[in-house]
Scaffold this motif. Structure first.
Motif, PDB file in Angstrom:
ATOM      1  N   PHE A 184      28.948  -2.912   5.487  1.00 42.67           N
ATOM      2  CA  PHE A 184      30.090  -3.577   6.151  1.00 42.67           C
ATOM      3  C   PHE A 184      30.554  -2.694   7.303  1.00 42.67           C
ATOM      4  CE2 PHE A 184      30.394  -5.581   1.901  1.00 42.67           C
ATOM      5  CZ  PHE A 184      30.372  -6.907   2.306  1.00 42.67           C
ATOM      6  N   LEU A 206      34.194  -1.016   7.978  1.00 47.42           N
ATOM      7  CA  LEU A 206      34.643   0.104   7.140  1.00 47.42           C
ATOM      8  C   LEU A 206      34.138   1.458   7.693  1.00 47.42           C
ATOM      9  CD1 LEU A 206      36.326   0.135   4.454  1.00 47.42           C
ATOM     10  CD2 LEU A 206      34.181   0.454   3.230  1.00 47.42           C
ATOM     11  N   PHE A 220      33.892  -0.438  -6.727  1.00 46.31           N
ATOM     12  CA  PHE A 220      33.325  -1.608  -6.035  1.00 46.31           C
ATOM     13  C   PHE A 220      32.376  -1.089  -4.951  1.00 46.31           C
ATOM     14  CE2 PHE A 220      37.458  -2.866  -7.716  1.00 46.31           C
ATOM     15  CZ  PHE A 220      37.149  -4.020  -8.419  1.00 46.31           C
ATOM     16  N   TYR A 264      29.309  -1.429  -3.956  1.00 47.56           N
ATOM     17  CA  TYR A 264      28.344  -2.231  -3.191  1.00 47.56           C
ATOM     18  C   TYR A 264      27.084  -1.392  -2.966  1.00 47.56           C
ATOM     19  CZ  TYR A 264      26.722  -5.653   0.337  1.00 47.56           C
ATOM     20  OH  TYR A 264      25.994  -6.583   1.063  1.00 47.56           O
ATOM     21  N   ASP A 298      29.740  -0.205  -9.728  1.00 47.84           N
ATOM     22  CA  ASP A 298      29.669  -1.620  -9.330  1.00 47.84           C
ATOM     23  C   ASP A 298      29.030  -2.375 -10.477  1.00 47.84           C
ATOM     24  OD1 ASP A 298      29.740  -3.024  -6.258  1.00 47.84           O
ATOM     25  OD2 ASP A 298      28.676  -4.152  -7.800  1.00 47.84           O
ATOM     26  N   PHE A 299      29.354  -3.671 -10.613  1.00 45.89           N
ATOM     27  CA  PHE A 299      28.717  -4.399 -11.721  1.00 45.89           C
ATOM     28  C   PHE A 299      27.380  -5.028 -11.333  1.00 45.89           C
ATOM     29  CE2 PHE A 299      31.496  -8.603 -11.548  1.00 45.89           C
ATOM     30  CZ  PHE A 299      30.948  -8.917 -10.314  1.00 45.89           C
ATOM     31  N   ASN A 341      23.022  -4.379  -6.018  1.00 48.84           N
ATOM     32  CA  ASN A 341      23.732  -3.615  -4.987  1.00 48.84           C
ATOM     33  C   ASN A 341      23.549  -2.116  -5.210  1.00 48.84           C
ATOM     34  OD1 ASN A 341      24.529  -6.054  -4.026  1.00 48.84           O
ATOM     35  ND2 ASN A 341      26.609  -5.975  -4.856  1.00 48.84           N
ATOM     36  N   TYR A 343      34.428  -3.450 -13.323  1.00 45.61           N
ATOM     37  CA  TYR A 343      35.507  -2.541 -12.918  1.00 45.61           C
ATOM     38  C   TYR A 343      36.514  -2.306 -14.031  1.00 45.61           C
ATOM     39  CZ  TYR A 343      39.719  -0.934 -10.498  1.00 45.61           C
ATOM     40  OH  TYR A 343      40.821  -0.217 -10.116  1.00 45.61           O
ATOM     41  N   ASP A 396      37.903  -0.357  -2.891  1.00 44.50           N
ATOM     42  CA  ASP A 396      37.667  -1.391  -1.864  1.00 44.50           C
ATOM     43  C   ASP A 396      37.124  -2.649  -2.535  1.00 44.50           C
ATOM     44  OD1 ASP A 396      37.122  -2.806   0.465  1.00 44.50           O
ATOM     45  OD2 ASP A 396      35.206  -1.819   0.793  1.00 44.50           O
TER      46      ASP A 396
END
Ligand SMILES: C[S@@+](CC[C@H](N)C(=O)[O-])C[C@H]1O[C@@H](n2cnc3c(N)ncnc32)[C@H](O)[C@@H]1O
Length: 338
Positions: free
Chosen positions: A135, A138, A158, A160, A180-181, A185, A209, A246
């Protein structure tokens, strides 16, 4: 489409100094055209290293226009990039994968490498997800993390594709956890780590999370409506010197709902408890409709209520490749020092 071509030329001209700075600092991933603010809402052009990624969000772009846009960018950069066009105007911002969608050259769809803050990042024009693998708005926050991680333990929530974690490792963090789940990612995060072999190893935790942060914070994990919960990895209670939060705008899982508009507190409270007494919490909110001042006050109040009054706070804004005419960029990043 002369007006789009003109708008693109104006956007590129406005970025001349920024791009000189970015190239000097080892960055070749940035937004070239931010349509919502620069004359063509729903259209973006991004550079990801050797790739030019064009995305449409409101309606498909007349594909006959692509060579013109490509040529204008090539003339400006003095470099021809590999074009990928992804139409995301269908439901839910899904990339159009039908036969009519733009067929990029095989070379453009290869696994490529882009650079930011001197680090290498995996670039893939099309993959199982919708969003690009990094992203770009960021970037300044990642740069802040790189400059402020030396000797710290860092928790990237989170995560990613783990860009924030990578910056922490590059900045000399003594320990980095990426949580992260989504295994896909984190797999890209592992690729990113492998693309930067000189960095200290990071830890990757695949977990939802809510159970993860509640265990770290020493809070119980409650059942919702008496339902059995899916299994989750066990983590011991502990605090981190730097916590980066984030989250996406909205996501629902068996453990809870991420909802940046209605309930930022549920995310923030346990993250605060997992931050060391003299630590730093960096938190983000990318919802355009949430005003910065309102959200900042809410965050500071919530921290104070937890007995964690911030000693000082700072706002990190995206760079000038994400211009905002009203001075209110959707992505808001707040640094709280305790
Ligand atoms: C907007 S991205 C976060 C961007 C990221 N911080 C970065 O630096 O690029 C959202 C991420 O949150 C993850 N996610 C969403 N809900 C989650 C949950 N309940 N638990 C863990 N991860 C979650 C998604 O898998 C995705 O990787």
């Amino acid at each position: 489409m002369p007006s789009l071509n003109q708008a693109l030329r104006a956007a590129l001209a406005a970025r001349r100094d920024l791009l000189t700075d970015l190239h000097a600092q080892g960055t070749d991933c940035y937004r070239l055209f931010h349509g919502s603010q620069e004359g063509e809402p729903g259209l973006t052009l991004d550079r990801y290293g050797p790739q030019l990624l064009v995305q449409s969000f409101h309606q498909p772009l007349d594909q006959a226009r692509l060579p013109e846009l490509e040529a204008i960018v090539a003339e400006f950069l003095g470099d021809k990039l590999l074009l990928v066009y992804n139409d995301r105007s269908g439901g839910n911002s899904r990339i159009d994968r039908s036969a009519t969608s733009h067929r990029a050259d095989a070379e453009a769809l290869d696994d490529l490498v882009g650079h930011e803050w001197g680090l290498n990042y995996r670039v893939r024009g099309r993959h199982a997800g919708q969003d690009p693998l990094l992203f770009l708005d960021l970037r300044n926050a990642r740069g802040w993390v790189k400059a402020n991680s030396a000797g710290r333990s860092v928790l990237n929530l989170f995560a990613y594709t783990c860009g924030v974690g990578l910056c922490a490792a590059a900045g000399g963090a003594r320990e980095v956890w990426n949580l992260d789940f989504a295994e896909g990612n984190l797999a890209v995060g592992r690729e990113n780590a492998a693309l930067n072999p000189d960095l200290a190893p990071m830890r990757f935790i695949q977990s939802d999370y809510f159970p993860a942060i509640r265990q770290l914070a020493g809070l119980p994990i409650s059942r919702r409506h008496g339902q059995r919960l899916p299994s989750y990895p066990h983590l011991d209670e502990r605090r981190f010197d730097l916590v980066f939060l984030d989250p996406p705008a909205w996501a629902k899982s068996a453990f809870g709902t991420v909802d940046l508009l209605r309930d930022y507190q549920s995310l923030l409270k346990p993250a605060l408890l997992a931050t060391a007494d003299d630590g730093v919490l960096v938190c983000c909110n990318n919802l355009a409709k949430v005003p910065l001042a309102e959200w900042r006050d809410q965050v500071l109040r919530c921290a104070a209520k937890q007995g964690r009054t911030a000693r000082e706070w700072e706002v990190l804004a995206p760079a000038a490749d994400f211009p905002s005419q009203d001075g209110k960029p959707p992505l808001k990043t707040l640094v709280l020092r305790f």
